[in-house]
Scaffold this motif. Structure first.
Motif, PDB file in Angstrom:
ATOM      1  N   PHE A   1      41.125 107.278 -57.458  1.00 22.32           N
ATOM      2  CA  PHE A   1      41.403 107.908 -56.173  1.00 22.32           C
ATOM      3  C   PHE A   1      41.589 106.854 -55.081  1.00 22.32           C
ATOM      4  O   PHE A   1      42.542 106.892 -54.299  1.00 22.32           O
ATOM      5  CB  PHE A   1      40.265 108.859 -55.811  1.00 22.32           C
ATOM      6  CG  PHE A   1      40.371 109.443 -54.438  1.00 22.32           C
ATOM      7  CD1 PHE A   1      41.373 110.349 -54.141  1.00 22.32           C
ATOM      8  CD2 PHE A   1      39.474 109.079 -53.446  1.00 22.32           C
ATOM      9  CE1 PHE A   1      41.483 110.883 -52.866  1.00 22.32           C
ATOM     10  CE2 PHE A   1      39.577 109.603 -52.176  1.00 22.32           C
ATOM     11  CZ  PHE A   1      40.587 110.503 -51.886  1.00 22.32           C
ATOM     12  N   SER A   2      40.688 105.867 -55.032  1.00 20.99           N
ATOM     13  CA  SER A   2      40.809 104.907 -53.940  1.00 20.99           C
ATOM     14  C   SER A   2      42.032 104.014 -54.143  1.00 20.99           C
ATOM     15  O   SER A   2      42.647 103.581 -53.168  1.00 20.99           O
ATOM     16  CB  SER A   2      39.538 104.083 -53.759  1.00 20.99           C
ATOM     17  OG  SER A   2      39.074 103.632 -54.966  1.00 20.99           O
ATOM     18  N   LEU A   3      42.402 103.783 -55.395  1.00 22.80           N
ATOM     19  CA  LEU A   3      43.630 103.024 -55.627  1.00 22.80           C
ATOM     20  C   LEU A   3      44.832 103.777 -55.055  1.00 22.80           C
ATOM     21  O   LEU A   3      45.700 103.194 -54.395  1.00 22.80           O
ATOM     22  CB  LEU A   3      43.807 102.793 -57.127  1.00 22.80           C
ATOM     23  CG  LEU A   3      44.846 101.741 -57.472  1.00 22.80           C
ATOM     24  CD1 LEU A   3      44.346 100.364 -57.067  1.00 22.80           C
ATOM     25  CD2 LEU A   3      45.173 101.763 -58.955  1.00 22.80           C
TER      26      LEU A   3
ATOM     27  N   GLY B   1      48.930 104.440 -50.601  1.00 24.63           N
ATOM     28  CA  GLY B   1      49.353 105.139 -49.393  1.00 24.63           C
ATOM     29  C   GLY B   1      49.278 104.232 -48.174  1.00 24.63           C
ATOM     30  O   GLY B   1      50.205 104.180 -47.356  1.00 24.63           O
ATOM     31  N   ILE B   2      48.176 103.488 -48.072  1.00 24.88           N
ATOM     32  CA  ILE B   2      48.005 102.590 -46.920  1.00 24.88           C
ATOM     33  C   ILE B   2      49.107 101.527 -46.915  1.00 24.88           C
ATOM     34  O   ILE B   2      49.680 101.205 -45.871  1.00 24.88           O
ATOM     35  CB  ILE B   2      46.605 101.952 -46.962  1.00 24.88           C
ATOM     36  CG1 ILE B   2      45.553 103.027 -46.659  1.00 24.88           C
ATOM     37  CG2 ILE B   2      46.491 100.816 -45.957  1.00 24.88           C
ATOM     38  CD1 ILE B   2      44.132 102.557 -46.773  1.00 24.88           C
TER      39      ILE B   2
ATOM     40  N   ARG C   1      32.480 107.150 -61.730  1.00 18.35           N
ATOM     41  CA  ARG C   1      33.047 106.040 -60.972  1.00 18.35           C
ATOM     42  C   ARG C   1      34.543 105.873 -61.225  1.00 18.35           C
ATOM     43  O   ARG C   1      35.266 105.378 -60.384  1.00 18.35           O
ATOM     44  CB  ARG C   1      32.331 104.733 -61.310  1.00 18.35           C
ATOM     45  CG  ARG C   1      30.898 104.676 -60.860  1.00 18.35           C
ATOM     46  CD  ARG C   1      30.765 104.732 -59.362  1.00 18.35           C
ATOM     47  NE  ARG C   1      30.449 106.086 -58.923  1.00 18.35           N
ATOM     48  CZ  ARG C   1      30.527 106.521 -57.681  1.00 18.35           C
ATOM     49  NH1 ARG C   1      30.916 105.717 -56.728  1.00 18.35           N
ATOM     50  NH2 ARG C   1      30.230 107.750 -57.369  1.00 18.35           N
ATOM     51  N   VAL C   2      35.002 106.278 -62.421  1.00 20.88           N
ATOM     52  CA  VAL C   2      36.411 106.096 -62.743  1.00 20.88           C
ATOM     53  C   VAL C   2      37.263 106.928 -61.797  1.00 20.88           C
ATOM     54  O   VAL C   2      38.233 106.454 -61.223  1.00 20.88           O
ATOM     55  CB  VAL C   2      36.685 106.493 -64.210  1.00 20.88           C
ATOM     56  CG1 VAL C   2      38.183 106.407 -64.488  1.00 20.88           C
ATOM     57  CG2 VAL C   2      35.905 105.601 -65.143  1.00 20.88           C
ATOM     58  N   PHE C   3      36.843 108.159 -61.605  1.00 14.51           N
ATOM     59  CA  PHE C   3      37.558 109.034 -60.686  1.00 14.51           C
ATOM     60  C   PHE C   3      37.665 108.372 -59.319  1.00 14.51           C
ATOM     61  O   PHE C   3      38.723 108.319 -58.711  1.00 14.51           O
ATOM     62  CB  PHE C   3      36.848 110.381 -60.574  1.00 14.51           C
ATOM     63  CG  PHE C   3      37.348 111.207 -59.431  1.00 14.51           C
ATOM     64  CD1 PHE C   3      38.566 111.867 -59.529  1.00 14.51           C
ATOM     65  CD2 PHE C   3      36.627 111.298 -58.244  1.00 14.51           C
ATOM     66  CE1 PHE C   3      39.050 112.607 -58.460  1.00 14.51           C
ATOM     67  CE2 PHE C   3      37.108 112.034 -57.177  1.00 14.51           C
ATOM     68  CZ  PHE C   3      38.320 112.689 -57.282  1.00 14.51           C
ATOM     69  N   TYR C   4      36.547 107.835 -58.872  1.00 15.43           N
ATOM     70  CA  TYR C   4      36.544 107.220 -57.551  1.00 15.43           C
ATOM     71  C   TYR C   4      37.523 106.054 -57.490  1.00 15.43           C
ATOM     72  O   TYR C   4      38.263 105.890 -56.533  1.00 15.43           O
ATOM     73  CB  TYR C   4      35.138 106.744 -57.177  1.00 15.43           C
ATOM     74  CG  TYR C   4      35.141 105.997 -55.878  1.00 15.43           C
ATOM     75  CD1 TYR C   4      35.252 106.690 -54.680  1.00 15.43           C
ATOM     76  CD2 TYR C   4      35.089 104.610 -55.838  1.00 15.43           C
ATOM     77  CE1 TYR C   4      35.318 106.027 -53.486  1.00 15.43           C
ATOM     78  CE2 TYR C   4      35.154 103.933 -54.635  1.00 15.43           C
ATOM     79  CZ  TYR C   4      35.259 104.644 -53.463  1.00 15.43           C
ATOM     80  OH  TYR C   4      35.339 103.981 -52.271  1.00 15.43           O
TER      81      TYR C   4
ATOM     82  N   ASP D   1      41.405 110.744 -47.186  1.00 19.59           N
ATOM     83  CA  ASP D   1      40.225 110.019 -46.751  1.00 19.59           C
ATOM     84  C   ASP D   1      39.230 110.941 -46.075  1.00 19.59           C
ATOM     85  O   ASP D   1      38.032 110.855 -46.326  1.00 19.59           O
ATOM     86  CB  ASP D   1      40.631 108.883 -45.815  1.00 19.59           C
ATOM     87  CG  ASP D   1      39.484 107.919 -45.616  1.00 19.59           C
ATOM     88  OD1 ASP D   1      38.931 107.464 -46.631  1.00 19.59           O
ATOM     89  OD2 ASP D   1      39.122 107.650 -44.460  1.00 19.59           O
ATOM     90  N   SER D   2      39.729 111.854 -45.235  1.00 19.37           N
ATOM     91  CA  SER D   2      38.731 112.713 -44.595  1.00 19.37           C
ATOM     92  C   SER D   2      38.094 113.668 -45.583  1.00 19.37           C
ATOM     93  O   SER D   2      36.895 113.923 -45.483  1.00 19.37           O
ATOM     94  CB  SER D   2      39.274 113.466 -43.378  1.00 19.37           C
ATOM     95  OG  SER D   2      40.649 113.458 -43.336  1.00 19.37           O
ATOM     96  N   SER D   3      38.853 114.149 -46.570  1.00 20.20           N
ATOM     97  CA  SER D   3      38.155 115.031 -47.519  1.00 20.20           C
ATOM     98  C   SER D   3      37.153 114.239 -48.349  1.00 20.20           C
ATOM     99  O   SER D   3      36.071 114.733 -48.666  1.00 20.20           O
ATOM    100  CB  SER D   3      39.097 115.786 -48.461  1.00 20.20           C
ATOM    101  OG  SER D   3      40.403 115.483 -48.243  1.00 20.20           O
ATOM    102  N   TYR D   4      37.499 112.985 -48.659  1.00 24.57           N
ATOM    103  CA  TYR D   4      36.520 112.199 -49.404  1.00 24.57           C
ATOM    104  C   TYR D   4      35.251 112.011 -48.578  1.00 24.57           C
ATOM    105  O   TYR D   4      34.140 112.200 -49.084  1.00 24.57           O
ATOM    106  CB  TYR D   4      37.096 110.836 -49.798  1.00 24.57           C
ATOM    107  CG  TYR D   4      36.040 109.970 -50.420  1.00 24.57           C
ATOM    108  CD1 TYR D   4      35.638 110.189 -51.736  1.00 24.57           C
ATOM    109  CD2 TYR D   4      35.375 109.004 -49.675  1.00 24.57           C
ATOM    110  CE1 TYR D   4      34.621 109.454 -52.290  1.00 24.57           C
ATOM    111  CE2 TYR D   4      34.358 108.263 -50.222  1.00 24.57           C
ATOM    112  CZ  TYR D   4      33.978 108.483 -51.533  1.00 24.57           C
ATOM    113  OH  TYR D   4      32.953 107.772 -52.074  1.00 24.57           O
TER     114      TYR D   4
END
Ligand code: NAG
Ligand code: NAG
Length: 738
Positions: free
Chosen positions: A24-26, A31-32, A18-21, A569-572
Motif C-alpha cells: 500500500f505505501s509503495l 502517486g506522490i 506488514r506485507v499489505f502495508y 493517506d487519510s483513510s490509512y
C-alpha cells in the motif's frame, strides 16, 4: 530446573499484515512521484498567472513527500513485548535489586501538593520488598508546603501500606483508589477499614489544602519535625541552601508501619539554588537525585516519574525488571519506557492529548529498531548506564552477586544527611562530567530525549513496554493554549537536538540503526512543517478567490494521483487511529490539533530557535498558558474548546480560519452571481474548493469561539477584531495585485 533457567523472562511478538502495508505505501509513493512529475512538467510559462504560486506548491509538496517517507520505519516492523513475572519471582525473588524512585516536582501551584503525595504514596506501595525500595521527591520550588505534605504522607503511609497489602489495593494512589471504589460493594471488614482510612486521608488532605491556601505551614506544626527549621534561612525559591530530609530511613522503629513491617526509605530534596548559577531545570534536579541517592540507598534500578503520574499497577516494577534482568537479552537493555497515559482524556479527545498513534504504533516500531525515546517519565533505568557507562560485548550483569553498599548502616542519620547534602550543592558539578557525559544532559529543552539518544550512542538499546493496563496515569492538558505551548516546547527541543552537537553523534557512531535515525528525524523535524503547512492553508485559497487553478482539473488524468494520495493517506491515518483505540470524531479532532500545532506551535518554535541562534536569547513572543479558571473543567468534559487569553498564537489561528472562510464565500458569491455558468469551477478547481472547504469545516470551533459563544472560554474580542482585519486585508490585497 536447569531448563527453566533458560526460559526467557519476556517474549517479543511481531505484528502481522506488514506485507499489505508495504504494498500500500509503495503505491502511495508512486502517486506522490506522479504529483512531483506533474508539478515539474506543468509550470506556468513566464507571464502566465500563478507561476510563483505554482513553484511554491512544488517545494511544499516535495517536502511533504520526503517527510512522508520518514514515517515508514515506525510502521515497517512493530514489536510487542510481554514479560513473565512469575518466572522472575521463581528465579530472583531473593535477590531482587534495590530500586530508587525519583519523583520530580517544580511548582506547587501547577502541581498541587496533594497530587504529588498521591504519586509518592502510589509508588511506595508497589508490590516489592519494602526494604529494597526508596522514594525520593525532588522539589525544585523548595516549598515548605510540599515538604509538609510529604511529612504528612510519611505518617499516613504507615496505615496505607498495610491496607494496600491486606486488600490488594490497586491503583495504590489513595485519591484514585477511593474514586474507583466508590461505586462497588465489598466485604464488611473491608468496608469498615475503608471508611477509617478514607477518613484519615480526607483529614490529611484538608490539612494540606489549608496550609496551601494560607501559603505557609502553621507555626505549631514546626515542632513536629526538625526539617521545618531548614526554611528559617530560606529567602526565595531561586536562592536557598540544599534542604534534604530523610523522612523514613528504613531501619528506625519510627520507620515501621502499624503492622511492624519495614517501610521504604522516603527522602525530600530541594537542591541548592543560586540566582547566578544555572540550575538546568529537570535535568539538574535528576542529576542531584542521582548523586544523593547513590549515597543513601544506591539502588541499581531507577524509576523516574513526573509528580502527576501515579502508578496504576503495583506490578509494573516487576514487569520492567523482567526486561532488565533477562539473562540473554537483558544485558544490552539500558531502559524500559512505558507510554504516557492519561486519566482525564474525554471520549473524543478534543486536544489530541492521548497521542494514541504515537504510543500504540510508532513506539512499537522504534522498539524494533533499537528502542523508543526516553520521554522523561514512566521510565525504568539502570543506574550505571544513566551515569555514563559504555556498552561492550563482554559486559554481563550478575544480579545474583549484587553487593549493596549500605551507607545507612554505617552512618548516623544526621551524618548521612550532611554528607548527601554536599552532593546537591550548586558548585558540585563544576569541572565534572555531569550534564555532559554523566546523568541527564544539559542545554536542551527536551533533556530526556537527548539523554536517551546519547545512551543509544553509547551502544545500548531500550525497550518499549505498553501493557494492557496502564502502568502510570497522568493528567493531560485541558485547554488549547496549554496544548500549543507544550507542543512548542517539544518541537523546539527536537529541533535543538537536530542542530546541537548531539546530532553529530548519530553520524559519528555506527551504533544507531538507520531506521531509528529516520525515526528520530521524523520527530526532530516537526518545526520544518510549519512553513509548508501555512503555505498550503493560505495560497491555494487565495488563488481560488482570484480564480487561478493550482491543481489539475477533474477531467485531467493528473487528477488521479492527487485523489489517490489524499484519499489513500487519510483513510490509512483514520484506520490507524481507530485501531489505536480512537473514535471517528476523535480523529477529526486530532486532525484539527495537528493543523493548529503545525501552523502555530511549530512556527513559533522555529522562529524562536532561529532567533536564539542569532543571539536573541529572550523569546519575542510571549505565550501565555494561563486561562480563566471559571468552569474550565466543565467545558473540558463537554468537549468545548477552551481558547483562553489573547495571544499571537490564537490571532494567527483565527486569521487562518477566517481567511479560508472569506475565500470560500467570496468564490461562491462570485461564481453564482457574477459569472455565468459559474459552477464550472467544480471541474476546473475542484481540489482547491475541497481544500478550502475542509479547512473551513475543521475550523468550525474557531468561528463559534469568535462569534457565537458567550462563555469565558471563547476567543477574546481583541482577537476577533485583529484576525478579521488581517484576513480581510489579505484577501483584498491579494485580489488587487496582479
Ligand atoms: C487502571 O487500573 C484499573 C484497575 O486498578 C483498571 O481498571 C483501569 O483500566 C486502569 N486504567 C487504564 C487506563 O489502564
Ligand atoms: C474527564 C476527566 O477525567 N476530567 C478530569 C481531568 O483532570 C482534572 C484535574 O485533575 C479534573 O478536574 C477533571 O475532572
Amino acid at each position: 530446573m536447569a531448563e527453566k533457567e533458560h526460559s526467557p523472562l519476556f517474549e517479543t511478538k511481531r505484528a502481522k499484515g506488514r506485507v499489505f502495508y508495504k504494498v500500500f505505501s509503495l503505491s502511495l509513493f508512486v502517486g506522490i512521484c506522479f504529483i512531483w512529475v506533474y508539478r515539474v512538467s506543468h509550470i506556468p510559462r513566464e507571464g502566465e498567472d500563478g507561476k510563483w504560486g505554482w513553484i511554491g506548491m512544488f517545494c511544499v509538496e516535495l517536502w511533504f513527500g520526503l517527510y512522508w517517507l520518514l514515517r515508514h520505519p515506525f510502521r515497517w516492523n512493530p514489536r510487542f513485548r510481554e514479560p513473565f513475572r512469575d518466572r522472575l519471582s521463581q528465579r530472583y525473588e531473593e535477590v531482587l535489586p534495590k530500586v530508587d524512585i525519583f519523583v520530580c516536582t517544580a511548582d506547587p501551584v501547577i502541581e498541587p501538593a496533594v497530587m504529588v503525595i498521591n504519586t509518592v504514596l502510589s509508588v511506595m506501595a508497589y508490590d516489592y520488598p519494602p526494604d529494597k525500595l526508596s522514594v525520593y521527591l525532588s522539589d525544585d520550588a523548595a516549598s515548605d508546603i510540599t515538604f509538609y505534605a510529604l511529612f504528612e504522607a510519611s505518617i499516613f503511609a504507615k496505615q496505607w501500606l498495610p491496607f494496600c497489602r491486606k486488600f490488594k489495593v490497586d491503583p495504590t494512589s489513595p485519591a484514585a483508589y477511593f474514586k474507583t471504589i466508590a461505586s462497588s460493594t465489598h466485604s464488611s471488614s473491608h468496608a469498615k477499614e475503608l471508611l477509617t482510612i478514607k477518613k484519615l486521608y480526607q483529614d490529611m488532605e484538608s490539612r494540606i489544602e489549608n496550609a496551601g491556601k494560607m501559603g505557609r505551614v502553621p507555626e505549631e506544626l514546626h515542632s513536629k519535625h526538625k526539617g521545618f527549621s531548614a526554611w528559617d534561612s530560606y529567602s526565595s525559591r531561586s536562592d536557598h541552601d540544599t534542604i534534604l530530609q530523610i523522612l523514613l530511613d528504613g531501619k528506625d522503629s519510627s520507620a515501621k508501619d502499624v503492622d511492624g513491617n519495614v517501610m521504604p526509605i522516603l527522602v525530600y530534596l530541594a537542591r541548592e539554588k543560586r540566582p547566578q548559577v544555572p540550575h538546568n531545570f529537570k535535568a539538574g534536579a535528576m542529576n542531584s537525585l542521582l548523586r544523593v541517592s547513590s549515597m543513601i540507598s544506591n539502588g541499581e534500578i531507577i524509576l523516574n516519574v513526573d509528580c502527576d503520574m501515579y502508578s496504576n499497577n503495583s506490578q509494573s516494577l516487576r514487569d520492567a525488571l523482567c526486561f532488565l534482568m533477562d539473562e540473554d537479552q537483558g544485558r544490552e537493555i539500558a531502559f524500559v519506557q512505558t507510554p504516557q497515559c492519561f486519566e482525564n482524556i474525554t471520549k473524543n479527545d478534543i486536544y489530541g492529548g492521548a497521542l494514541q498513534v504515537v504510543y500504540a504504533m510508532e513506539f512499537h516500531g522504534m522498539d524494533a529498531l533499537g528502542g523508543p525515546l526516553y520521554i522523561g517519565t514512566g521510565c525504568f533505568h539502570r543506574r550505571e548506564i544513566l551515569c555514563g557507562r559504555k556498552f561492550n560485548n563482554q559486559y554481563k550483569k550478575d544480579w545474583n552477586g549484587c553487593k549493596n553498599i549500605d551507607h545507612m548502616k554505617e552512618a548516623s542519620l544526621h551524618e548521612l544527611e550532611e554528607k548527601s547534602k554536599a552532593l546537591a550543592s550548586c558548585t558540585y558539578e563544576k569541572n565534572t562530567l555531569w550534564g555532559k557525559e554523566m546523568g541527564l544532559l544539559y542545554g536542551c529543552s527536551v533533556e530526556d530525549v537527548v539523554t536517551g539518544l546519547s545512551i543509544k550512542c553509547r551502544g545500548w538499546k531500550s525497550v518499549y513496554y505498553n501493557p494492557q493496563r496502564s502502568a502510570f496515569l497522568g493528567v493531560a492538558p485541558t485547554t488549547l493554549p496549554q496544548v500549543l505551548v507544550q507542543h512548542k516546547r517539544w518541537s523546539e527541543g527536537g529541533f535543538q537536538v537536530l542542530l546541537s552537537k548531539y546530532s553529530r553523534a548519530w553520524y559519528a557512531y555506527g551504533f544507531i540503526n538507520p531506521g531509528l535515525r529516520m525515526a528520530y528525524c521524523y520527530y526532530n523535524l516537526w518545526v520544518t512543517l510549519s512553513w509548508p503547512t501555512l503555505y498550503y492553508c493560505i495560497i491555494p485559497s487565495l488563488y481560488l478567490l482570484k480564480g487561478i487553478p493550482l491543481f489539475p482539473q477533474m477531467s485531467s488524468p493528473w487528477f488521479i494521483p492527487y485523489a489517490y494520495v489524499m484519499l489513500g493517506d487519510s483513510s490509512y491515518c483514520l484506520m490507524e487511529f481507530l485501531w489505536s483505540g480512537g473514535t471517528v470524531k476523535g480523529w477529526w479532532n486530532d486532525l484539527r490539533i495537528w493543523l493548529y500545532k503545525r501552523t502555530s506551535s511549530y512556527l513559533f518554535a522555529f522562529v524562536d530557535t532561529i532567533l536564539k541562534i542569532f543571539g536573541f536569547s529572550e523569546s519575542t513572543f510571549i505565550v501565555s498558558a494561563k486561562v480563566a479558571e471559571e468552569n474550565v473543567s466543565q467545558r473540558y468534559e463537554k468537549e468545548v474548546m477552551e481558547f483562553g487569553n489573547s495571544s499571537p498564537m490564537l490571532t494567527l489561528l483565527a486569521t487562518l480560519a477566517l481567511l479560508n472562510l472569506f475565500c470560500l464565500l467570496g468564490t461562491f458569491i462570485k461564481q453564482v452571481f457574477i459569472i455565468e455558468g459559474g459552477l464550472r469551477i467544480f471541474d476546473t478547481m475542484a481540489l482547491q474548493v475541497l481544500l478550502s472547504g475542509v479547512l473551513v469545516l475543521i475550523n468550525i470551533p474557531v468561528y463559534q469561539g469568535l462569534f457565537l459563544r458567550k462563555d469565558k472560554g471563547r476567543l477574546p474580542i481583541s482577537v476577533a477584531v485583529q484576525s478579521t482585519t488581517l484576513a480581510l486585508s489579505a484577501c483584498v490585497l491579494f485580489i488587487s495585485t496582479r
